[in-house]
Design an enzyme around this catalytic site. Structure first.
Site, mmCIF file in Angstrom:
data_model
loop_
_atom_site.group_PDB
_atom_site.id
_atom_site.type_symbol
_atom_site.label_atom_id
_atom_site.label_comp_id
_atom_site.label_asym_id
_atom_site.label_seq_id
_atom_site.Cartn_x
_atom_site.Cartn_y
_atom_site.Cartn_z
ATOM 1 N N ASN A 7 0.872 -1.175 0.000
ATOM 2 C CA ASN A 7 0.000 0.000 0.000
ATOM 3 C C ASN A 7 0.909 1.226 0.000
ATOM 4 O O ASN A 7 1.475 1.591 1.021
ATOM 5 C CB ASN A 7 -0.882 -0.043 1.250
ATOM 6 N N ARG A 92 -2.461 -2.129 -3.577
ATOM 7 C CA ARG A 92 -3.671 -1.336 -3.380
ATOM 8 C C ARG A 92 -3.592 -0.100 -4.279
ATOM 9 O O ARG A 92 -2.627 0.664 -4.204
ATOM 10 C CB ARG A 92 -3.770 -0.886 -1.924
ATOM 11 N N HIS A 181 -12.799 3.001 -0.222
ATOM 12 C CA HIS A 181 -12.856 1.928 0.790
ATOM 13 C C HIS A 181 -13.546 0.690 0.237
ATOM 14 O O HIS A 181 -14.079 -0.134 0.995
ATOM 15 C CB HIS A 181 -13.643 2.344 2.061
ATOM 16 N N ARG A 242 -12.003 15.497 7.606
ATOM 17 C CA ARG A 242 -12.744 15.914 6.402
ATOM 18 C C ARG A 242 -14.170 16.311 6.778
ATOM 19 O O ARG A 242 -14.811 15.645 7.585
ATOM 20 C CB ARG A 242 -12.802 14.775 5.381
ATOM 21 N N GLU A 386 -8.394 -5.137 5.190
ATOM 22 C CA GLU A 386 -8.177 -4.788 3.781
ATOM 23 C C GLU A 386 -6.980 -5.537 3.199
ATOM 24 O O GLU A 386 -7.004 -5.932 2.040
ATOM 25 C CB GLU A 386 -7.996 -3.267 3.649
#
Ligand code: AMP
Length: 399
Positions: A7, A92, A181, A242, A386
Site C-alpha cells: 500500500n 492497493r 474503501h 474531512r 483490507e
C-alpha cells in the site's frame, strides 16, 4: 501462497506478507519519510519478533521495496529464505476510474490505464504506480495484481453516481461519484453474511466503515448500490479531518473571507475540518474527543453528536435506497473499537426495530452482534481486513 501486499503513499509504503492458505500474517511493516530521510519498521509476526525500527536513508520507493525485501529474507528476522517464496504481489490502487470494475493482473496496458485516471486521484495514483514499478524492477518474474478502492462501487446505478450538474462534465471529464474503501465494504459485506450462515446475495446490508476516513455503503444482494464518498473521499460522512457533505457555495464564501482560493479551501475541508474542526481543533482522534466530552467539553460533545447524526442519516437514506435492510455492520478504527460512538449512532435506529444490546456492545476489535435478539435488523461489529482482502483477490487471479 505467500502474497506480499503493498500500500504505497507518496512518502510512505505499508506492507504485509500473508499466507493465503490460512490467512496468517507472516510479517508486516512500514517505510516512512521516503524521499525525505527515511525509516523502516519491520515486524516478524509469525515468530512474534516484535517491532524493529531502523532509521536509514530511503531516497525513493525502489529503495524502500529493496529494504522490505531484504528484511523479509534476512536470515535472522526474515520469514522467507528467498523471494521465490513470494507467489505474487497485491497492490492497493486508490482510483480505478470507470475502467476497473474488479481487480486485474498488472500488465503494461493496466499501468497505462491507471496512469490515465491519475487526474482523479493526483496524490494517490502516481504513488501507487511508483510502488508497482519499484516492485517490477526488483521482482521481474513475480506476478502483480492491482486491487482498486473504487472497483466494488462500480455496480452503482447512474441515478446514484451522477451529480446533477451539466451532463457534459460527466461525458468530457468523467465527473461522477466513485466511492472509496471498496475493498473493505466488499470484504465486510461478504464476510458478515458468511458469519450468519448466509450468502451476500440474500441480504440487504449497510456497511459503516468508520475510521479516520469514513464511508457508508448500501450493498443489495451482494452488489453496491450506493456509497457516501464521491468523486473524491471528501463527500459524505463527517470524518477525522474531512468535512463530508456541505453546500458547495461554502468554498467560494470561505475563499473570499479568508483571502484564499478553491485549492486553499479544499485543503481546509480535507485536513482541518471534520470532528477535529468542529471540536475547535481539539483532535481528530475519537479517544481524545470522548475524554474531553466526559470532562464536560461542549465542543467535543458537538463534534461527536454531529458525527453520529450524519452516520444515522446515511443509514436511513440507504435503508430507503434498498427498501429495507437486514444487516448493519460497523467496521474500521472507530466502528470496531469505540462502543460509545456506536451507541450514539444506534440511538437513532429505534424506528427500524433495532435495540442496542449494551453488554454485547462492550466489545473492541472483535466480531459481535450488538443488537438484541428481538431486533428486526441484525447489527454487528465486524473487523475489516483490507490487507487480507487484497491478498485473497491477488491469489484468486494468479493461482
Ligand atoms: P482507521 O482510520 O480505521 O485506522 O481508524 C483510526 C481512528 O480510529 C483513530 O483516529 C481513532 O479515532 C479511532 N480509534 C482507534 N482505536 C480506538 C479506540 N480504542 N477507541 C476509540 N476510537 C478509536
Amino acid at each position: 501462497m505467500n502474497i506480499l501486499v503493498i500500500n504505497c503513499g507518496s512518502s510512505s509504503l505499508k506492507f504485509q506478507v500473508i499466507d493465503t492458505d490460512n490467512g496468517n500474517v507472516l510479517a508486516k511493516g512500514l517505510c516512512e519519510r521516503i524521499g525525505i530521510d527515511g525509516a523502516i519498521t519491520y515486524e516478524n509476526v509469525r515468530d512474534k519478533g516484535g517491532k524493529v525500527k531502523q532509521e536509514t536513508q530511503i531516497e525513493d520507493h525502489k529503495k524502500a521495496i529493496s529494504l522490505v525485501l531484504d528484511a523479509l529474507t534476512d536470515p535472522r528476522g526474515g520469514v522467507i529464505r528467498s523471494l521465490k517464496e513470494i507467489g505474487a504481489v497485491g497492490h492497493r490502487i486508490v482510483h480505478g476510474g470507470e475502467k476497473f470494475t474488479k481487480s486485474v493482473v498488472i500488465t503494461d496496458e493496466v499501468i497505462a490505464a491507471i496512469r490515465e485516471v491519475s487526474d482523479l486521484a493526483p496524490l494517490h495514483n502516481p504513488a501507487n504506480l511508483t510502488g508497482i514499478q519499484a516492485c517490477q524492477a526488483l521482482m521481474p518474474d513475480t506476478p502483480m495484481v492491482a486491487v482498486f478502492d473504487t472497483a466494488f462501487h462500480q455496480t452503482m446505478p447512474p441515478k446514484a453516481y451522477m451529480y446533477a450538474i451539466p451532463l457534459h462534465y460527466y461525458e468530457d471529464y468523467k465527473i461522477r461519484r466513485y466511492g472509496f474503501h471498496g475493498t473493505s465494504h466488499a470484504f465486510v459485506s461478504r464476510e458478515v453474511a458468511k458469519y450468519i450462515g448466509k450468502d451476500a446475495s440474500e441480504l440487504k446490508t449497510i456497511v459503516c466503515h468508520l475510521g479516520n476516513g469514513a464511508s457508508v455503503s448500501a450493498v443489495q444482494y451482494g452488489k453496491c448500490v450506493d456509497t457516501s464518498m464521491g468523486l473524491t473521499p471528501l463527500e459524505g460522512l463527517i470524518m477525522g479531518t474531512r468535512s463530508g457533505d456541505l453546500d458547495p457555495a461554502v468554498v467560494d464564501y470561505i475563499a473570499s473571507k479568508e483571502n484564499t482560493d478553491a485549492a486553499g479551501v479544499l485543503q481546509i475541508l480535507n485536513k482541518k475540518s471534520g470532528v477535529e474542526g468542529l471540536s475547535g481543533g481539539l483532535s481528530s482522534d475519537f479517544r481524545d474527543l470522548w475524554k474531553a466530552r466526559n470532562n464536560g467539553d461542549k465542543k467535543a460533545e458537538l463534534a461527536l453528536d454531529a458525527w453520529a447524526y450524519r452516520v444515522a442519516k446515511y443509514i436511513g437514506a440507504y435503508t430507503a435506497a434498498m427498501n429495507g435492510v437486514d444487516v448493519i455492520a460497523f467496521t474500521a478504527g472507530v466502528g470496531e473499537n469505540d462502543s460509545a460512538s456506536r451507541a450514539l449512532v444506534m440511538q437513532y435506529l429505534g424506528y427500524l426495530g433495532i435495540t442496542l444490546d449494551e453488554e454485547a456492545n462492550n466489545v473492541r476489535g472483535d466480531i459481535a452482534e450488538i443488537s438484541t435478539k428481538d431486533s428486526k435488523v441484525r447489527v454487528f461489529v465486524f473487523p475489516t481486513n483490507e490487507e487480507l482482502a487484497i491478498a485473497q483477490e491477488t491469489y484468486e487471479l494468479v493461482k
